[in-house]
Design an enzyme around this catalytic site. Structure first.
Site, mmCIF file in Angstrom:
data_model
loop_
_atom_site.group_PDB
_atom_site.id
_atom_site.type_symbol
_atom_site.label_atom_id
_atom_site.label_comp_id
_atom_site.label_asym_id
_atom_site.label_seq_id
_atom_site.Cartn_x
_atom_site.Cartn_y
_atom_site.Cartn_z
ATOM 1 C CB ALA A 78 -0.917 -0.010 1.219
ATOM 2 N NE ARG A 82 -1.741 3.626 -12.791
ATOM 3 C CZ ARG A 82 -1.563 2.305 -12.858
ATOM 4 N NH1 ARG A 82 -2.005 1.624 -13.909
ATOM 5 N NH2 ARG A 82 -0.942 1.665 -11.881
ATOM 6 C CB THR A 133 4.982 -4.803 -6.574
ATOM 7 O OG1 THR A 133 5.426 -5.201 -7.877
ATOM 8 C CG2 THR A 133 3.783 -3.899 -6.731
ATOM 9 C CD GLU A 140 3.156 -5.872 -14.518
ATOM 10 O OE1 GLU A 140 2.350 -4.953 -14.368
ATOM 11 O OE2 GLU A 140 2.955 -7.025 -14.088
ATOM 12 C CE1 TYR A 178 -30.088 26.464 14.304
ATOM 13 C CE2 TYR A 178 -30.116 28.532 15.521
ATOM 14 C CZ TYR A 178 -29.478 27.368 15.148
ATOM 15 O OH TYR A 178 -28.231 27.091 15.633
#
Ligand code: UD1
Ligand code: CA
Length: 461
Positions: free
Chosen positions: A9, A15, A78, A154, A365
Protein backbone atom coordinates in the site's frame (compact mmCIF):
# COMPACT_ATOMS: atom_id res chain seq x y z
CA UNK A 1 -0.66 -24.11 8.10
CA UNK A 2 0.54 -20.80 9.48
CA UNK A 3 -0.38 -17.79 7.38
CA UNK A 4 0.97 -14.26 7.42
CA UNK A 5 -0.20 -11.52 5.10
CA UNK A 6 1.49 -8.52 3.55
CA UNK A 7 -0.61 -5.76 2.04
CA UNK A 8 1.20 -3.54 -0.44
CA UNK A 9 0.00 0.00 0.00
CA UNK A 10 2.98 2.29 -0.49
CA UNK A 11 2.28 3.43 -4.03
CA UNK A 12 1.29 7.02 -4.70
CA UNK A 13 -1.45 6.03 -7.06
CA UNK A 14 -0.28 8.51 -9.69
CA UNK A 15 -3.24 7.71 -11.92
CA UNK A 16 -5.67 8.80 -9.19
CA UNK A 17 -4.30 12.38 -9.52
CA UNK A 18 -4.82 12.88 -5.81
CA UNK A 19 -3.16 14.26 -2.68
CA UNK A 20 -4.54 11.28 -0.79
CA UNK A 21 -2.72 7.93 -0.90
CA UNK A 22 -4.65 5.65 -3.24
CA UNK A 23 -5.55 3.03 -0.63
CA UNK A 24 -7.20 5.74 1.52
CA UNK A 25 -9.76 6.56 -1.15
CA UNK A 26 -13.11 5.39 0.08
CA UNK A 27 -15.40 2.77 -1.37
CA UNK A 28 -18.89 2.80 0.16
CA UNK A 29 -17.65 4.86 3.06
CA UNK A 30 -14.50 2.97 4.02
CA UNK A 31 -10.90 3.36 2.85
CA UNK A 32 -10.03 0.62 0.34
CA UNK A 33 -7.28 -0.78 2.52
CA UNK A 34 -9.74 -1.65 5.29
CA UNK A 35 -11.56 -4.08 3.02
CA UNK A 36 -8.29 -5.82 2.17
CA UNK A 37 -7.37 -5.96 5.87
CA UNK A 38 -10.69 -7.60 6.69
CA UNK A 39 -10.30 -10.08 3.85
CA UNK A 40 -6.80 -11.24 4.83
CA UNK A 41 -7.83 -11.51 8.44
CA UNK A 42 -10.92 -13.46 7.42
CA UNK A 43 -8.71 -15.82 5.42
CA UNK A 44 -6.87 -16.69 8.63
CA UNK A 45 -3.73 -14.53 8.53
CA UNK A 46 -2.29 -14.45 12.03
CA UNK A 47 0.18 -11.73 11.33
CA UNK A 48 -0.56 -8.81 9.02
CA UNK A 49 1.99 -6.34 7.71
CA UNK A 50 1.03 -3.24 5.75
CA UNK A 51 3.70 -1.65 3.58
CA UNK A 52 3.04 2.08 3.65
CA UNK A 53 4.87 4.81 1.78
CA UNK A 54 3.20 7.75 0.09
CA UNK A 55 0.96 9.33 2.75
CA UNK A 56 2.22 6.57 5.02
CA UNK A 57 1.37 8.23 8.31
CA UNK A 58 -2.27 8.48 7.34
CA UNK A 59 -2.29 4.85 6.24
CA UNK A 60 -0.53 3.83 9.46
CA UNK A 61 -3.07 5.67 11.61
CA UNK A 62 -5.89 3.87 9.84
CA UNK A 63 -4.51 0.35 10.17
CA UNK A 64 -2.32 0.42 13.24
CA UNK A 65 -4.67 -1.41 15.60
CA UNK A 66 -5.09 -4.20 13.07
CA UNK A 67 -1.67 -4.59 11.45
CA UNK A 68 2.01 -3.89 11.78
CA UNK A 69 3.26 -1.16 9.51
CA UNK A 70 6.57 -0.92 7.66
CA UNK A 71 7.62 1.93 5.42
CA UNK A 72 8.84 1.82 1.86
CA UNK A 73 10.41 5.24 1.64
CA UNK A 74 10.97 5.18 -2.11
CA UNK A 75 8.46 3.47 -4.34
CA UNK A 76 10.83 1.30 -6.32
CA UNK A 77 8.27 -1.33 -7.27
CA UNK A 78 6.14 -4.10 -5.84
CA UNK A 79 9.04 -6.52 -5.23
CA UNK A 80 10.90 -3.82 -3.33
CA UNK A 81 7.72 -3.09 -1.38
CA UNK A 82 7.36 -6.70 -0.26
CA UNK A 83 11.02 -6.77 0.69
CA UNK A 84 10.35 -4.09 3.32
CA UNK A 85 8.40 -6.68 5.31
CA UNK A 86 11.51 -8.86 5.62
CA UNK A 87 12.62 -7.59 9.04
CA UNK A 88 9.22 -8.57 10.46
CA UNK A 89 8.80 -11.88 8.66
CA UNK A 90 12.35 -13.13 8.05
CA UNK A 91 12.09 -16.11 10.36
CA UNK A 92 8.47 -16.89 9.54
CA UNK A 93 8.15 -20.56 8.57
CA UNK A 94 4.73 -20.67 6.87
CA UNK A 95 2.95 -19.13 3.90
CA UNK A 96 2.97 -15.43 3.11
CA UNK A 97 -0.16 -14.14 1.43
CA UNK A 98 0.47 -10.96 -0.55
CA UNK A 99 -2.38 -8.68 -1.54
CA UNK A 100 -2.57 -5.14 -2.85
CA UNK A 101 -4.32 -2.37 -0.98
CA UNK A 102 -6.05 -1.30 -4.19
CA UNK A 103 -8.13 -4.45 -4.70
CA UNK A 104 -10.92 -3.85 -2.20
CA UNK A 105 -13.50 -6.34 -3.42
CA UNK A 106 -11.45 -9.47 -2.81
CA UNK A 107 -13.14 -11.79 -0.34
CA UNK A 108 -11.78 -13.79 2.56
CA UNK A 109 -13.16 -16.92 0.88
CA UNK A 110 -11.11 -16.39 -2.26
CA UNK A 111 -7.96 -15.71 -0.26
CA UNK A 112 -8.52 -18.82 1.83
CA UNK A 113 -8.99 -20.89 -1.35
CA UNK A 114 -5.74 -19.47 -2.70
CA UNK A 115 -3.88 -20.43 0.48
CA UNK A 116 -5.40 -23.91 0.35
CA UNK A 117 -4.47 -24.33 -3.33
CA UNK A 118 -0.93 -23.20 -2.53
CA UNK A 119 -0.62 -25.78 0.23
CA UNK A 120 -2.17 -28.55 -1.86
CA UNK A 121 0.20 -27.88 -4.78
CA UNK A 122 3.23 -27.75 -2.52
CA UNK A 123 4.24 -24.70 -4.55
CA UNK A 124 6.83 -22.01 -3.82
CA UNK A 125 4.50 -19.45 -5.31
CA UNK A 126 0.84 -19.53 -6.27
CA UNK A 127 -0.67 -16.64 -8.17
CA UNK A 128 -4.34 -15.78 -8.20
CA UNK A 129 -5.38 -15.08 -11.79
CA UNK A 130 -8.52 -13.85 -13.51
CA UNK A 131 -9.82 -14.05 -17.07
CA UNK A 132 -11.02 -10.65 -18.22
CA UNK A 133 -12.91 -9.47 -21.29
CA UNK A 134 -10.66 -6.45 -21.30
CA UNK A 135 -7.27 -7.19 -19.71
CA UNK A 136 -5.85 -3.73 -20.46
CA UNK A 137 -3.47 -2.49 -17.79
CA UNK A 138 -2.99 -5.78 -15.98
CA UNK A 139 0.03 -8.07 -16.04
CA UNK A 140 -0.58 -11.07 -18.33
CA UNK A 141 -0.12 -14.64 -17.13
CA UNK A 142 1.97 -16.48 -19.71
CA UNK A 143 1.61 -20.27 -19.75
CA UNK A 144 3.46 -22.88 -21.78
CA UNK A 145 1.77 -25.35 -24.14
CA UNK A 146 1.15 -27.68 -21.23
CA UNK A 147 -0.70 -24.88 -19.40
CA UNK A 148 2.02 -24.41 -16.81
CA UNK A 149 2.62 -20.82 -15.69
CA UNK A 150 5.88 -19.51 -17.12
CA UNK A 151 5.94 -15.87 -16.14
CA UNK A 152 3.97 -12.68 -15.74
CA UNK A 153 4.50 -9.87 -18.21
CA UNK A 154 3.39 -6.32 -17.46
CA UNK A 155 1.26 -4.52 -20.05
CA UNK A 156 4.03 -2.09 -20.90
CA UNK A 157 6.62 -4.82 -21.43
CA UNK A 158 4.41 -7.25 -23.34
CA UNK A 159 4.71 -8.31 -26.97
CA UNK A 160 1.58 -8.08 -29.15
CA UNK A 161 1.14 -11.84 -28.73
CA UNK A 162 1.31 -11.54 -24.94
CA UNK A 163 -1.09 -8.61 -24.93
CA UNK A 164 -3.70 -10.86 -26.53
CA UNK A 165 -3.70 -13.09 -23.43
CA UNK A 166 -6.79 -12.48 -21.34
CA UNK A 167 -5.66 -14.24 -18.19
CA UNK A 168 -4.27 -11.59 -15.86
CA UNK A 169 -2.37 -11.36 -12.62
CA UNK A 170 -4.64 -10.15 -9.83
CA UNK A 171 -1.65 -8.97 -7.78
CA UNK A 172 -2.54 -11.53 -5.10
CA UNK A 173 -0.18 -14.41 -4.36
CA UNK A 174 0.90 -16.97 -1.82
CA UNK A 175 4.58 -17.61 -1.25
CA UNK A 176 6.41 -20.07 0.91
CA UNK A 177 8.25 -17.83 3.32
CA UNK A 178 11.62 -19.59 3.45
CA UNK A 179 13.89 -18.16 0.77
CA UNK A 180 11.32 -15.60 -0.43
CA UNK A 181 13.19 -12.49 0.67
CA UNK A 182 16.48 -13.74 -0.81
CA UNK A 183 14.73 -14.33 -4.11
CA UNK A 184 13.17 -10.85 -3.97
CA UNK A 185 16.52 -9.16 -3.46
CA UNK A 186 17.69 -10.71 -6.71
CA UNK A 187 14.92 -9.12 -8.79
CA UNK A 188 16.20 -6.48 -11.18
CA UNK A 189 14.49 -3.41 -12.58
CA UNK A 190 15.14 -3.87 -16.28
CA UNK A 191 11.69 -3.03 -17.58
CA UNK A 192 9.69 -0.16 -19.06
CA UNK A 193 9.09 1.43 -15.65
CA UNK A 194 12.55 0.79 -14.17
CA UNK A 195 10.86 -0.80 -11.13
CA UNK A 196 11.50 -3.98 -9.20
CA UNK A 197 8.45 -6.01 -10.19
CA UNK A 198 7.14 -8.62 -7.79
CA UNK A 199 5.69 -10.34 -10.83
CA UNK A 200 9.20 -11.26 -11.95
CA UNK A 201 9.52 -13.69 -9.05
CA UNK A 202 7.21 -16.08 -10.90
CA UNK A 203 9.55 -16.36 -13.91
CA UNK A 204 12.49 -16.49 -11.51
CA UNK A 205 11.11 -19.49 -9.62
CA UNK A 206 10.14 -21.26 -12.85
CA UNK A 207 13.70 -20.86 -14.14
CA UNK A 208 15.04 -22.24 -10.87
CA UNK A 209 12.83 -25.29 -11.34
CA UNK A 210 10.77 -24.38 -8.29
CA UNK A 211 7.11 -25.36 -8.36
CA UNK A 212 4.78 -22.50 -9.26
CA UNK A 213 1.00 -22.81 -9.30
CA UNK A 214 -1.96 -20.65 -10.27
CA UNK A 215 -5.57 -20.45 -9.20
CA UNK A 216 -8.27 -18.76 -11.28
CA UNK A 217 -10.68 -16.62 -9.32
CA UNK A 218 -14.33 -17.60 -9.77
CA UNK A 219 -15.72 -14.09 -9.99
CA UNK A 220 -13.34 -11.72 -11.76
CA UNK A 221 -15.12 -8.65 -10.40
CA UNK A 222 -13.64 -9.44 -7.00
CA UNK A 223 -10.14 -8.64 -8.11
CA UNK A 224 -10.66 -5.43 -10.03
CA UNK A 225 -7.76 -3.17 -9.13
CA UNK A 226 -8.36 0.52 -8.61
CA UNK A 227 -5.79 2.60 -10.43
CA UNK A 228 -7.86 5.59 -11.49
CA UNK A 229 -11.15 7.16 -10.48
CA UNK A 230 -13.13 5.44 -13.20
CA UNK A 231 -12.20 2.12 -11.65
CA UNK A 232 -12.96 3.57 -8.22
CA UNK A 233 -16.49 4.37 -9.38
CA UNK A 234 -16.92 0.92 -10.94
CA UNK A 235 -15.84 -0.83 -7.77
CA UNK A 236 -18.06 1.48 -5.73
CA UNK A 237 -21.13 0.75 -7.83
CA UNK A 238 -20.51 -2.99 -7.69
CA UNK A 239 -20.10 -2.97 -3.91
CA UNK A 240 -23.03 -0.61 -3.46
CA UNK A 241 -25.23 -3.03 -5.35
CA UNK A 242 -23.95 -5.89 -3.18
CA UNK A 243 -24.68 -3.99 0.05
CA UNK A 244 -28.20 -3.16 -1.08
CA UNK A 245 -28.83 -6.76 -2.10
CA UNK A 246 -27.66 -8.04 1.28
CA UNK A 247 -30.04 -5.58 2.94
CA UNK A 248 -32.93 -6.66 0.73
CA UNK A 249 -32.25 -10.31 1.56
CA UNK A 250 -32.28 -9.40 5.25
CA UNK A 251 -35.77 -7.90 4.99
CA UNK A 252 -35.26 -4.26 4.01
CA UNK A 253 -37.26 -2.88 1.06
CA UNK A 254 -35.09 -0.81 -1.25
CA UNK A 255 -37.41 0.67 -3.84
CA UNK A 256 -34.72 1.66 -6.29
CA UNK A 257 -31.28 0.11 -5.76
CA UNK A 258 -29.85 2.25 -8.55
CA UNK A 259 -30.48 5.49 -6.66
CA UNK A 260 -29.83 4.23 -3.13
CA UNK A 261 -26.38 4.65 -1.62
CA UNK A 262 -25.65 2.81 1.59
CA UNK A 263 -22.25 2.55 3.22
CA UNK A 264 -20.70 -0.77 4.21
CA UNK A 265 -21.09 -0.35 7.97
CA UNK A 266 -24.72 0.80 7.97
CA UNK A 267 -27.24 -1.43 9.75
CA UNK A 268 -30.97 -1.39 8.93
CA UNK A 269 -33.79 -3.33 10.60
CA UNK A 270 -36.45 -5.49 8.96
CA UNK A 271 -39.45 -4.02 7.17
CA UNK A 272 -37.82 -0.66 6.85
CA UNK A 273 -38.50 0.89 3.44
CA UNK A 274 -35.89 2.99 1.70
CA UNK A 275 -37.32 5.31 -0.94
CA UNK A 276 -35.23 6.43 -3.93
CA UNK A 277 -32.50 9.08 -3.88
CA UNK A 278 -31.40 8.26 -0.37
CA UNK A 279 -27.84 8.23 0.94
CA UNK A 280 -27.07 6.52 4.25
CA UNK A 281 -23.50 6.89 5.41
CA UNK A 282 -20.99 6.05 8.10
CA UNK A 283 -22.03 4.02 11.13
CA UNK A 284 -25.71 4.78 10.77
CA UNK A 285 -28.07 2.35 12.48
CA UNK A 286 -31.77 2.36 11.58
CA UNK A 287 -34.37 0.28 13.40
CA UNK A 288 -37.27 -1.77 12.13
CA UNK A 289 -40.38 -0.46 10.33
CA UNK A 290 -38.93 2.89 9.33
CA UNK A 291 -39.59 4.81 6.13
CA UNK A 292 -36.52 6.65 4.92
CA UNK A 293 -36.58 8.99 1.94
CA UNK A 294 -37.18 9.86 -0.75
CA UNK A 295 -34.29 12.25 -1.06
CA UNK A 296 -32.68 11.95 2.36
CA UNK A 297 -29.10 11.89 3.57
CA UNK A 298 -28.15 10.39 6.93
CA UNK A 299 -24.59 10.38 8.26
CA UNK A 300 -23.76 8.56 11.52
CA UNK A 301 -27.35 8.61 12.69
CA UNK A 302 -28.97 6.28 15.19
CA UNK A 303 -32.66 5.98 14.45
CA UNK A 304 -35.08 3.84 16.44
CA UNK A 305 -38.08 1.90 15.15
CA UNK A 306 -40.98 3.30 13.15
CA UNK A 307 -39.16 6.48 12.23
CA UNK A 308 -40.28 8.40 9.13
CA UNK A 309 -37.76 10.68 7.41
CA UNK A 310 -38.58 12.46 4.18
CA UNK A 311 -36.41 14.79 2.09
CA UNK A 312 -34.15 15.61 5.03
CA UNK A 313 -30.52 15.76 6.04
CA UNK A 314 -29.53 14.33 9.43
CA UNK A 315 -26.00 14.36 10.76
CA UNK A 316 -24.56 12.63 13.84
CA UNK A 317 -27.77 12.59 15.84
CA UNK A 318 -30.09 10.19 17.63
CA UNK A 319 -33.70 9.87 16.56
CA UNK A 320 -36.10 8.07 18.91
CA UNK A 321 -38.81 5.55 18.00
CA UNK A 322 -41.73 6.79 15.92
CA UNK A 323 -40.31 10.24 15.25
CA UNK A 324 -41.32 11.93 12.01
CA UNK A 325 -38.82 14.17 10.30
CA UNK A 326 -39.34 16.46 7.34
CA UNK A 327 -40.00 17.04 4.60
CA UNK A 328 -37.02 19.37 4.33
CA UNK A 329 -35.63 19.24 7.85
CA UNK A 330 -31.95 19.75 8.60
CA UNK A 331 -30.78 18.10 11.80
CA UNK A 332 -27.18 18.97 12.52
CA UNK A 333 -24.73 17.13 14.79
CA UNK A 334 -25.45 16.58 18.45
CA UNK A 335 -29.24 16.34 18.43
CA UNK A 336 -31.11 13.78 20.50
CA UNK A 337 -34.82 13.31 19.86
CA UNK A 338 -36.88 11.24 22.30
CA UNK A 339 -39.61 8.99 20.88
CA UNK A 340 -42.69 10.44 19.13
CA UNK A 341 -41.12 13.78 18.27
CA UNK A 342 -42.21 15.61 15.16
CA UNK A 343 -39.73 17.81 13.33
CA UNK A 344 -41.51 19.21 10.33
CA UNK A 345 -40.81 21.19 7.21
CA UNK A 346 -37.98 23.71 6.99
CA UNK A 347 -36.85 23.14 10.57
CA UNK A 348 -33.18 23.26 11.50
CA UNK A 349 -31.91 21.77 14.75
CA UNK A 350 -28.38 21.93 16.11
CA UNK A 351 -27.12 20.38 19.38
CA UNK A 352 -30.68 20.24 20.56
CA UNK A 353 -32.35 17.72 22.84
CA UNK A 354 -36.09 17.27 22.38
CA UNK A 355 -38.30 15.41 24.87
CA UNK A 356 -40.97 12.83 24.18
CA UNK A 357 -43.90 13.81 21.98
CA UNK A 358 -42.78 17.39 21.38
CA UNK A 359 -43.55 19.06 18.07
CA UNK A 360 -41.54 21.51 16.04
CA UNK A 361 -43.70 21.38 12.96
CA UNK A 362 -42.65 24.28 10.74
CA UNK A 363 -40.01 26.86 9.85
CA UNK A 364 -38.01 26.94 13.08
CA UNK A 365 -34.39 27.06 14.19
CA UNK A 366 -33.45 25.49 17.51
CA UNK A 367 -29.75 25.64 18.40
CA UNK A 368 -28.18 24.64 21.74
CA UNK A 369 -31.65 24.08 23.10
CA UNK A 370 -33.13 21.63 25.56
CA UNK A 371 -36.80 21.14 24.86
CA UNK A 372 -38.87 19.17 27.37
CA UNK A 373 -41.58 16.66 26.57
CA UNK A 374 -45.02 17.53 25.23
CA UNK A 375 -43.85 20.93 24.03
CA UNK A 376 -45.38 22.70 21.06
CA UNK A 377 -43.12 25.05 19.17
CA UNK A 378 -45.07 27.39 16.90
CA UNK A 379 -44.13 28.07 13.31
CA UNK A 380 -41.20 30.40 12.84
CA UNK A 381 -39.79 30.10 16.36
CA UNK A 382 -36.11 30.94 16.49
CA UNK A 383 -33.56 30.45 19.24
CA UNK A 384 -31.20 33.42 19.06
CA UNK A 385 -28.33 31.35 20.41
CA UNK A 386 -25.37 33.33 19.11
CA UNK A 387 -24.45 36.84 20.23
CA UNK A 388 -21.65 37.21 17.73
CA UNK A 389 -19.08 35.78 20.10
CA UNK A 390 -20.58 32.94 22.12
CA UNK A 391 -23.30 30.36 21.82
CA UNK A 392 -25.90 30.32 24.62
CA UNK A 393 -28.44 27.71 25.72
CA UNK A 394 -32.22 27.85 25.64
CA UNK A 395 -34.25 25.65 28.00
CA UNK A 396 -37.93 24.97 27.46
CA UNK A 397 -39.81 23.05 30.18
CA UNK A 398 -42.23 20.15 29.73
CA UNK A 399 -45.63 21.03 28.30
CA UNK A 400 -44.69 24.59 27.33
CA UNK A 401 -46.47 26.23 24.41
CA UNK A 402 -44.40 28.58 22.29
CA UNK A 403 -46.49 30.82 20.05
CA UNK A 404 -45.60 31.32 16.42
CA UNK A 405 -42.77 33.63 15.41
CA UNK A 406 -41.19 33.76 18.85
CA UNK A 407 -37.57 34.81 19.26
CA UNK A 408 -35.96 33.16 22.27
CA UNK A 409 -32.89 35.27 23.02
CA UNK A 410 -30.47 32.93 24.80
CA UNK A 411 -29.52 32.34 27.50
CA UNK A 412 -33.14 32.04 28.43
CA UNK A 413 -35.45 29.59 30.14
CA UNK A 414 -39.16 28.97 29.64
CA UNK A 415 -40.71 27.11 32.58
CA UNK A 416 -42.96 24.06 32.52
CA UNK A 417 -46.37 24.61 30.99
CA UNK A 418 -45.58 28.26 30.32
CA UNK A 419 -47.12 30.04 27.32
CA UNK A 420 -45.43 32.47 25.01
CA UNK A 421 -47.57 34.87 23.04
CA UNK A 422 -47.03 34.73 19.30
CA UNK A 423 -44.54 37.20 17.91
CA UNK A 424 -42.72 37.76 21.23
CA UNK A 425 -39.03 38.40 21.59
CA UNK A 426 -38.29 36.70 24.90
CA UNK A 427 -35.19 37.96 26.69
CA UNK A 428 -36.14 37.16 30.28
CA UNK A 429 -36.92 33.79 31.84
CA UNK A 430 -40.60 32.86 31.89
CA UNK A 431 -41.74 31.12 35.11
CA UNK A 432 -43.64 27.80 35.00
CA UNK A 433 -47.28 28.20 34.06
CA UNK A 434 -46.86 31.92 33.20
CA UNK A 435 -47.73 33.71 29.97
CA UNK A 436 -44.76 35.53 28.52
CA UNK A 437 -45.73 38.12 25.96
CA UNK A 438 -43.64 40.90 24.51
CA UNK A 439 -45.11 42.96 21.72
CA UNK A 440 -46.70 46.34 21.13
CA UNK A 441 -50.39 46.47 21.96
CA UNK A 442 -52.59 46.44 18.93
CA UNK A 443 -54.56 49.64 18.29
CA UNK A 444 -57.49 49.70 15.89
CA UNK A 445 -58.59 53.05 14.52
CA UNK A 446 -62.29 52.89 13.70
CA UNK A 447 -63.56 54.14 10.34
CA UNK A 448 -60.05 54.60 9.03
CA UNK A 449 -61.20 54.34 5.42
CA UNK A 450 -63.74 57.17 5.72
CA UNK A 451 -61.29 59.40 7.59
CA UNK A 452 -58.71 58.75 4.93
CA UNK A 453 -60.95 59.63 1.98
CA UNK A 454 -62.21 62.79 3.72
CA UNK A 455 -58.64 63.92 4.21
CA UNK A 456 -57.86 63.28 0.56
CA UNK A 457 -60.89 65.22 -0.75
CA UNK A 458 -59.96 68.25 1.48
CA UNK A 459 -56.48 68.21 0.08
CA UNK A 460 -57.95 68.37 -3.45
CA UNK A 461 -59.93 71.61 -2.70
C1 UD1 B 1 0.12 -4.73 -10.39
C2 UD1 B 1 0.87 -5.92 -10.99
C3 UD1 B 1 0.09 -6.42 -12.20
C4 UD1 B 1 -1.31 -6.81 -11.78
C5 UD1 B 1 -2.02 -5.67 -11.05
C6 UD1 B 1 -3.29 -6.18 -10.42
C7 UD1 B 1 3.25 -5.51 -10.62
C8 UD1 B 1 4.54 -5.08 -11.21
N1 UD1 B 1 2.19 -5.47 -11.39
O1 UD1 B 1 0.08 -3.72 -11.37
O2 UD1 B 1 0.76 -7.54 -12.76
O3 UD1 B 1 -2.06 -7.20 -12.91
O4 UD1 B 1 -1.20 -5.16 -9.98
O5 UD1 B 1 -4.07 -5.15 -9.88
O6 UD1 B 1 3.25 -5.89 -9.47
N2 UD1 B 1 3.04 -0.57 -4.43
C9 UD1 B 1 3.92 -0.38 -3.40
N3 UD1 B 1 5.17 0.07 -3.68
C10 UD1 B 1 5.62 0.29 -4.94
C11 UD1 B 1 4.70 0.09 -6.00
C12 UD1 B 1 3.42 -0.35 -5.72
O7 UD1 B 1 3.59 -0.58 -2.24
O8 UD1 B 1 6.78 0.68 -5.10
C13 UD1 B 1 1.67 -1.04 -4.11
C14 UD1 B 1 0.61 -0.06 -4.52
O9 UD1 B 1 0.29 0.80 -3.45
C15 UD1 B 1 -0.57 -0.97 -4.88
C16 UD1 B 1 0.09 -2.27 -5.28
O10 UD1 B 1 1.41 -2.22 -4.82
O11 UD1 B 1 -1.40 -1.21 -3.77
C17 UD1 B 1 0.08 -2.45 -6.80
O12 UD1 B 1 0.75 -1.36 -7.41
P1 UD1 B 1 0.19 -0.70 -8.73
O13 UD1 B 1 1.11 0.41 -9.11
O14 UD1 B 1 -1.24 -0.39 -8.60
O15 UD1 B 1 0.42 -1.90 -9.76
P2 UD1 B 1 -0.40 -2.20 -11.08
O16 UD1 B 1 0.13 -1.36 -12.17
O17 UD1 B 1 -1.84 -2.17 -10.83
CA1 CA C 1 -3.14 -1.60 -9.17
Amino acid sequence: MSLAAVILAAGKGTRMKSDLPKVMHKVCGRPMIEYVLDAVRGAGAEEIVVVAGFGGDLVARTVRDRAQVVYQHQQLGTAHALLQAAPLLAGFPGTILVACGDTPLVTAGTLARLAAAHAAAGARATVLTACLEDPTGYGRVIRDKGGRVQKIVEQRDATPGELAVREVNTGIYCFSAPGLFDALSAIKSENAQGEHYLTDIIGHYVQQGEPVAALKVEDAREVEGVNDRRQLARVESYLRRQIVEELMLSGVTVMDPATTFIDRDVKIGRDTVIYPFTIIEGDTIIGKHCIIGPGSRLINVQAGEGVVIEHSVILESKIGDNCTIGPFAYIRPGCVLAPDVKVGDFVELKKTVVGRGSKIPHLSYMGDATVGSGVNIGAGTITCNYDGEKKWPTIIGDGAFIGSNTNLVAPVEVGEKAFIGAGSTITKNVPPGALGIERGRQRNIENWLQKKSKKESCAGD
